[in-house]
Design a protein around this motif. Structure first.
Motif, PDB file in Angstrom:
ATOM      1  N   GLY A  18       0.792  -1.278   0.004  1.00 35.33           N
ATOM      2  CA  GLY A  18      -0.058   0.158  -0.017  1.00 35.33           C
ATOM      3  C   GLY A  18       0.879   1.314   0.044  1.00 35.33           C
ATOM      4  O   GLY A  18       1.912   1.355   0.646  1.00 35.33           O
ATOM      5  N   ILE A  19       0.348   2.271  -0.669  1.00 32.00           N
ATOM      6  CA  ILE A  19       1.205   3.566  -0.830  1.00 32.00           C
ATOM      7  C   ILE A  19       0.262   4.588  -0.395  1.00 32.00           C
ATOM      8  O   ILE A  19      -0.899   4.784  -0.989  1.00 32.00           O
ATOM      9  N   LEU A  20       0.212   5.321   0.750  1.00 32.36           N
ATOM     10  CA  LEU A  20      -0.170   6.507   1.095  1.00 32.36           C
ATOM     11  C   LEU A  20       0.584   7.841   0.868  1.00 32.36           C
ATOM     12  O   LEU A  20       1.563   8.000   1.238  1.00 32.36           O
ATOM     13  N   ALA A  21      -0.163   8.535  -0.114  1.00 28.92           N
ATOM     14  CA  ALA A  21       0.781   9.917  -0.483  1.00 28.92           C
ATOM     15  C   ALA A  21      -0.318  11.002  -0.834  1.00 28.92           C
ATOM     16  O   ALA A  21      -1.415  10.854  -0.898  1.00 28.92           O
ATOM     17  N   THR A  22       0.427  12.050  -1.168  1.00 23.45           N
ATOM     18  CA  THR A  22      -0.339  13.067  -1.803  1.00 23.45           C
ATOM     19  C   THR A  22      -1.023  13.044  -3.014  1.00 23.45           C
ATOM     20  O   THR A  22      -0.153  11.936  -3.936  1.00 23.45           O
ATOM     21  N   LYS A  23      -1.848  13.548  -3.601  1.00 27.18           N
ATOM     22  CA  LYS A  23      -2.486  13.422  -5.035  1.00 27.18           C
ATOM     23  C   LYS A  23      -1.124  13.798  -6.023  1.00 27.18           C
ATOM     24  O   LYS A  23      -0.837  13.287  -7.051  1.00 27.18           O
ATOM     25  N   GLY A  24      -0.436  14.873  -5.707  1.00 27.32           N
ATOM     26  CA  GLY A  24       0.753  15.534  -6.294  1.00 27.32           C
ATOM     27  C   GLY A  24       1.546  14.403  -6.723  1.00 27.32           C
ATOM     28  O   GLY A  24       2.337  14.192  -7.864  1.00 27.32           O
TER      29      GLY A  24
END
Length: 259
Positions: free
Chosen positions: A113-119
């Protein structure tokens, strides 16, 4: 050759202090200047052009303070602007990218899983990295609202718990065994995240790897500070400094400044 000039570090806010802490731990004699552009946080919702402009402005502020190297302690700014910064300015740059590689190489369930910003998730650099690991399933989640809450000092609020549950539960259901934190703000949420995810899911962030890379680049460019004297750490924010002081655990050399 040696250099006592400071290392410059910038982020869209207080999140990059998670990177600063790792660097200061590994390189205690290095002077640093940290810049929190909290007024413009989060960068993750801005256009590529805006991110490049803000990153250039931050870089110029730090270069005017005589910094010998710039650490872009922001995943969104790295993935959208570091190429332009390296072309434009004549100092070494170190960027922050989500640590997909260790997660992809070590996963047993073949799902991470990767939790990140939209950018970050929309960037060309990130998508190239993902293509390298097409043999595993990558569950991507934009952390809408998380940076704002961290900047407001609401790490343990009910609102934060609700958001994290909604972002992490689908990942748990997808059988991830590694969770990559793709934003330098997110390590401050690890205590909250651990309350939600099962023990077997390992959390990975980029801090330690960035500190090691910083040391390597300083050595390669003969910029390491070889004088074993007490170093000076300076922090600037263009917003209220209360949460920055709180997260650092001290208030000396923390200044509010327009830039």
């Amino acid at each position: 050759m040696s250099s006592t000039k400071p290392i410059g570090i910038f982020d869209s806010g207080i999140g990059g202090t998670s990177i600063w802490k790792e660097i200061h731990q590994l390189l205690p004699y290095e002077n640093t200047i940290y810049l929190a552009d909290s007024k413009n946080a989060p960068y993750g919702q801005k256009s590529k052009e805006e991110i490049i402009a803000l990153s250039s402005k931050n870089t110029e502020f730090l270069l005017n303070q005589n910094c010998k190297m710039i650490i872009v302690a922001c995943n969104t700014a790295t993935t959208n602007a570091i190429k332009e910064l390296r072309t434009k300015y004549d100092v070494p740059f170190i960027g922050i990218e989500p640590a997909i590689k260790p997660a992809a190489n070590q996963t047993k369930t073949e799902t991470i899983g990767i939790l990140a910003t939209k950018g970050t998730l929309n960037s060309e650099l990130f998508n190239r990295a993902v293509e390298t690991y097409s043999n595993i399933k990558i569950v991507e989640q934009v952390g809408f609202g998380l940076v704002q809450l961290i900047e407001e000092g609401k790490m343990e609020s009910e609102e934060m718990t609700t958001l994290l549950n909604s972002y992490l539960n689908p990942m748990i259901e997808a059988n991830i065994d590694y969770l990559v934190l793709g934003c330098t703000h997110y390590p401050y949420l690890i205590p909250q995240i651990k309350k939600i995810i099962p023990n077997h899911i390992k959390i990975i962030d980029s801090g330690e790897a960035v500190a090691k890379q910083t040391k390597k680049v300083l050595e390669k460019n003969n910029l390491l500070n070889l004088y074993e004297q007490k170093s000076k750490q300076i922090f600037y924010t263009n917003s209220d400094s209360k949460v920055l002081k709180q997260i650092l655990g001290f208030s000396e050399n923390v200044y509010e400044k327009e830039f």
